[in-house]
Scaffold this motif. Structure first.
Motif, mmCIF file in Angstrom:
data_model
loop_
_atom_site.group_PDB
_atom_site.id
_atom_site.type_symbol
_atom_site.label_atom_id
_atom_site.label_comp_id
_atom_site.label_asym_id
_atom_site.label_seq_id
_atom_site.Cartn_x
_atom_site.Cartn_y
_atom_site.Cartn_z
ATOM 1 N N VAL A 18 0.838 -1.207 0.000
ATOM 2 C CA VAL A 18 0.000 0.000 0.000
ATOM 3 C C VAL A 18 0.869 1.252 0.000
ATOM 4 O O VAL A 18 0.589 2.228 -0.710
ATOM 5 C CB VAL A 18 -0.945 -0.001 1.221
ATOM 6 N N SER A 19 1.937 1.225 0.788
ATOM 7 C CA SER A 19 2.811 2.404 0.845
ATOM 8 C C SER A 19 3.462 2.668 -0.501
ATOM 9 O O SER A 19 3.707 3.820 -0.865
ATOM 10 C CB SER A 19 3.883 2.219 1.920
ATOM 11 N N PHE A 20 3.709 1.622 -1.281
ATOM 12 C CA PHE A 20 4.306 1.818 -2.601
ATOM 13 C C PHE A 20 3.305 2.461 -3.572
ATOM 14 O O PHE A 20 3.675 3.263 -4.423
ATOM 15 C CB PHE A 20 4.827 0.497 -3.151
ATOM 16 N N PHE A 21 2.010 2.113 -3.413
ATOM 17 C CA PHE A 21 0.973 2.797 -4.194
ATOM 18 C C PHE A 21 0.961 4.288 -3.847
ATOM 19 O O PHE A 21 0.864 5.151 -4.723
ATOM 20 C CB PHE A 21 -0.399 2.186 -3.916
ATOM 21 N N GLY A 22 1.026 4.556 -2.547
ATOM 22 C CA GLY A 22 1.043 5.951 -2.111
ATOM 23 C C GLY A 22 2.260 6.688 -2.604
ATOM 24 O O GLY A 22 2.195 7.870 -2.966
ATOM 25 N N LEU A 23 3.394 5.988 -2.615
ATOM 26 C CA LEU A 23 4.624 6.597 -3.122
ATOM 27 C C LEU A 23 4.482 6.953 -4.597
ATOM 28 O O LEU A 23 4.938 8.004 -5.050
ATOM 29 C CB LEU A 23 5.793 5.630 -2.929
ATOM 30 N N GLY A 24 3.838 6.072 -5.356
ATOM 31 C CA GLY A 24 3.567 6.380 -6.756
ATOM 32 C C GLY A 24 2.727 7.636 -6.889
ATOM 33 O O GLY A 24 2.928 8.451 -7.796
ATOM 34 N N ALA A 25 1.790 7.818 -5.942
ATOM 35 C CA ALA A 25 0.947 9.018 -5.954
ATOM 36 C C ALA A 25 1.780 10.275 -5.750
ATOM 37 O O ALA A 25 1.593 11.294 -6.432
ATOM 38 C CB ALA A 25 -0.115 8.909 -4.865
ATOM 39 N N VAL A 26 2.717 10.220 -4.793
ATOM 40 C CA VAL A 26 3.572 11.383 -4.530
ATOM 41 C C VAL A 26 4.458 11.672 -5.741
ATOM 42 O O VAL A 26 4.629 12.833 -6.150
ATOM 43 C CB VAL A 26 4.434 11.145 -3.273
ATOM 44 N N SER A 27 5.012 10.631 -6.325
ATOM 45 C CA SER A 27 5.853 10.811 -7.519
ATOM 46 C C SER A 27 5.047 11.424 -8.656
ATOM 47 O O SER A 27 5.527 12.310 -9.386
ATOM 48 C CB SER A 27 6.436 9.466 -7.961
ATOM 49 N N ALA A 28 3.804 10.946 -8.807
ATOM 50 C CA ALA A 28 2.939 11.482 -9.861
ATOM 51 C C ALA A 28 2.662 12.955 -9.631
ATOM 52 O O ALA A 28 2.676 13.769 -10.566
ATOM 53 C CB ALA A 28 1.620 10.707 -9.879
ATOM 54 N N ALA A 29 2.416 13.319 -8.373
ATOM 55 C CA ALA A 29 2.121 14.716 -8.059
ATOM 56 C C ALA A 29 3.290 15.622 -8.404
ATOM 57 O O ALA A 29 3.117 16.716 -8.953
ATOM 58 C CB ALA A 29 1.772 14.846 -6.576
ATOM 59 N N VAL A 30 4.494 15.155 -8.100
ATOM 60 C CA VAL A 30 5.681 15.961 -8.373
ATOM 61 C C VAL A 30 5.898 16.134 -9.876
ATOM 62 O O VAL A 30 6.109 17.244 -10.369
ATOM 63 C CB VAL A 30 6.916 15.322 -7.714
ATOM 64 N N MET A 31 5.838 15.035 -10.609
ATOM 65 C CA MET A 31 6.102 15.117 -12.045
ATOM 66 C C MET A 31 5.036 15.929 -12.760
ATOM 67 O O MET A 31 5.324 16.641 -13.727
ATOM 68 C CB MET A 31 6.198 13.714 -12.634
ATOM 69 N N SER A 32 3.772 15.864 -12.297
ATOM 70 C CA SER A 32 2.700 16.599 -12.961
ATOM 71 C C SER A 32 2.877 18.104 -12.823
ATOM 72 O O SER A 32 2.391 18.873 -13.654
ATOM 73 C CB SER A 32 1.338 16.184 -12.385
ATOM 74 N N SER A 33 3.571 18.545 -11.766
ATOM 75 C CA SER A 33 3.829 19.978 -11.597
ATOM 76 C C SER A 33 5.150 20.392 -12.225
ATOM 77 O O SER A 33 5.249 21.473 -12.807
ATOM 78 C CB SER A 33 3.836 20.337 -10.109
ATOM 79 N N ALA A 34 6.164 19.534 -12.111
ATOM 80 C CA ALA A 34 7.485 19.883 -12.636
ATOM 81 C C ALA A 34 7.460 20.049 -14.150
ATOM 82 O O ALA A 34 8.017 21.008 -14.691
ATOM 83 C CB ALA A 34 8.506 18.821 -12.233
ATOM 84 N N ASP A 35 6.799 19.120 -14.863
ATOM 85 C CA ASP A 35 6.778 19.224 -16.329
ATOM 86 C C ASP A 35 6.053 20.492 -16.777
ATOM 87 O O ASP A 35 6.458 21.151 -17.735
ATOM 88 C CB ASP A 35 6.159 17.971 -16.958
ATOM 89 N N SER A 36 4.984 20.859 -16.070
ATOM 90 C CA SER A 36 4.228 22.058 -16.439
ATOM 91 C C SER A 36 5.066 23.320 -16.275
ATOM 92 O O SER A 36 5.061 24.209 -17.127
ATOM 93 C CB SER A 36 2.961 22.163 -15.585
#
Length: 598
Positions: free
Chosen positions: A334-352
């Motif tokens: 479960v924590s790895f799913f959550g980690l994917g969420a945090v990674s997704a949040a970062v990349m979605s803002s950084a690329d923009s």
């Protein structure tokens, strides 16, 4: 250091998915706009102006819901003395999107601008546009660096992975698909990333809530169990600080290229407004799991967990409460799913942010200031080079700069006190000119920097009413240092002073030159007397077709995906009545080539 193989595999799969979607989006839209004669550079910047409600709503929401957003919200709810009352980002940014949709999206989209800086260069000239580019660029770069730094720290907490390696890999992936596909890749990957954030965090919440070490969060919200109630409160002495910070989020969240890139990519002005409202709702929804995770952290007896007896707040790890909850209160998968969420949040803002910075440079600095005759191919290559440079710069700062958060705090404040009042003036206030703009720029910068920045150890040289000193731990040296805390709402006062300075000095300069009090030869900015100089960018200089300059607002655009973009440029109901009358007069006049700045 033990590397969690399962976690690395999960992250590798997620990154591969994002990379695949980004490349697929670039391939799918590689010929977008060619049949309609749209420049490739403009397609990269605003996606051919055919972004629909579904993709547009997701990409605008994902831009705001970044790593700083979900981590920061959980941190504020968790920290004693702050709590939910000080978790201002969800409502502040949501209201920012509502205000932007109500007042700014329609005029910006209707007039066919390509970047946020276009109206400034149209009215105040290319040199002033270059000056306003500086705080805008600083905001985008420092924001990208800050969230990449947060991602590195998060991965190191859960995976015991080297921070530098995680930052480099994340940054390179974001740079690569942004480089290949521009806004299309960013927008389509945002859809995937937002789903990952939503699912990853919501999967984690039930497991964390039902952990035996966690007390009832409804009880800890109002009663002290392990720490002060997570509901939080606002003391009378901090009321003005709270209001100042909230205004910064609500109004300072508008003048960002990452926001207007989505607005200007919408298929119509009305769609641009709807996208803003959808994103406002999305920001609130996406904040709920972060609030719950912060509340869970405040309701946990850490002595019963694998974390240890000392709570994160006492280890100076309050900013890492979200990954700590995921790691120590949830099963590993479960924590790895959550980690994917945090990674997704970062990349979605950084690329923009990386795309936004490169778009402003390529168009408003390189093309409109230095190379008005630049070909479309040349602009595309400038964009690609600057995507790589700005992305690399953000990555480098995340790796080597310990004060990246302080730099972002200061630069975001400068966006609020300098760019927002100027955007307000250029869109809604008649009679402002370059002299007022320069005065506003100087006023805003001096008043804001004069207040100091505790995070950067930048001492103030203006002591506003109510200032005090506090002992705080330095985030790098971990030593206790004395810093000056401004209790006065000086950020909002600086913004208002900047706005009034623009209006007052614009009209003063106009009066002095037109009345003859000052000789016309001293109009060195060519902003009052020399209205038709090469310095002032009228509407004809905003779009280049080869070596010929085309009139942006009147360029005919063919139907695209069943939406007639020409209507979005010339819809008279979206413009003030007096604007419509002025345009009709200009259309009938043989001298209508030059834009009357008044």
């Amino acid at each position: 250091m033990t590397i969690h193989v399962e976690g690395l595999v999960a992250i590798a799969v997620f990154y591969a998915l994002i990379l695949f979607v980004g490349i697929w989006a670039a391939w799918k839209n590689k010929h977008s706009g060619e049949a309609e004669g749209t420049d490739r550079s403009e397609t990269i910047m605003v996606g051919g102006r055919d972004i629909g409600l579904f993709v547009g709503g997701f990409t605008m929401t994902a831009t705001w819901v970044g790593g700083g957003y979900i981590n920061g919200t959980a941190e504020n709810v968790y920290k004693p003395g702050f709590g939910l009352a000080w978790a201002q980002a969800p409502f502040g940014y949501a209201l920012s999107l509502v205000v932007g949709g109500l007042f700014f999206a329609k005029p910006m989209r209707s007039r066919g601008y390509v970047t946020m800086l276009d109206p400034f260069q149209q009215l105040y000239g290319k040199r002033m546009g270059g000056l306003l580019f500086i705080p805008a660029l600083m905001g985008e770069i420092f924001w990208s660096a800050a969230i990449l730094s947060a991602l590195g720290a998060t991965l190191s907490v859960i995976l015991d992975m080297d921070i530098k390696m995680s930052v480099v890999i994340s940054a390179l992936i974001a740079i690569f698909y942004t480089l290949v596909g521009g806004l299309y890749s960013v927008a389509y990957t945002d859809v995937v990333q937002l789903f990952c954030i939503f699912i990853g965090l919501w999967i984690s919440v039930p497991f964390a809530l039902t952990n035996p070490a966690v007390s009832d969060i409804t009880v800890t919200a109002v009663k002290e169990v392990y720490q002060s109630p997570w509901r939080g409160s606002i003391s009378r002495k901090d009321t003005w600080v709270w209001i100042d910070n909230f205004c910064l989020l609500m109004l300072g969240g508008i003048p960002w290229q990452v926001y207007f890139q989505r607005v200007l990519s919408a298929s119509s002005a009305t769609y641009a407004q709807v996208l803003s409202f959808l994103a406002a709702f999305g920001c609130i929804v996406m904040a709920v799991p972060s609030v719950l995770i912060g509340a869970i952290g405040a309701s946990t007896d850490w002595n019963q967990t694998s974390y240890g007896p000392i709570p994160p707040r006492q280890n100076d790890k309050a900013d890492m409460i979200l990954p700590i909850v995921l790691q120590h209160l949830c099963p590993p998968f479960v924590s790895f799913f959550g980690l994917g969420a945090v990674s997704a949040a970062v990349m979605s803002s950084a690329d923009s942010s990386i795309l936004s910075a490169s778009s402003m440079f390529a168009r408003n600095i390189y093309q409109l200031v230095f190379r008005q005759s630049a070909s479309d191919r040349e602009i595309v290559w400038v964009m690609r080079i600057t995507i790589f440079i700005f992305g690399g710069l953000a990555m480098l700062m995340a790796l080597v700069t310990g004060t990246v958060y302080g730099l972002w705090y200061l630069s975001s404040d400068l966006v609020y006190v300098i760019i927002f009042p100027q955007l307000l003036s250029v869109l809604f206030i008649k009679g402002t000119n370059t002299y007022g703009s320069v005065a506003a720029y100087v006023f805003g910068m001096i008043l804001r920097i004069g207040g100091g920045e505790p995070y950067l150890q930048l001492p103030p040289f203006i002591y506003y009413p109510g200032w005090t000193t506090e002992k705080r731990m330095h985030h790098n040296t971990k030593e206790m240092v004395e810093v000056v805390i401004q209790k006065f709402p000086f950020k909002t006062v600086s913004m208002l002073a900047s706005f009034l300075g623009n209006v007052v000095f614009s009209h003063l300069a106009k009066y002095l030159f037109e009345s003859g009090k000052i000789s016309h030869k001293y109009d060195f900015l060519e902003a009052v007397v020399s209205k038709h100089s090469g310095e002032i960018m009228d509407r004809t200089t905003l779009v280049t077709r080869g070596n010929n300059i085309g009139l942006s607002e009147m360029v005919s655009v063919k139907p695209r995906l069943s939406v007639t973009l020409a209507a979005a440029f010339t819809r008279r109901d979206t413009l003030p009545k007096e604007t419509v009358e002025e345009e009709e007069e200009e259309d009938s006049s043989p001298d209508s080539f030059h834009h009357d700045k008044e």
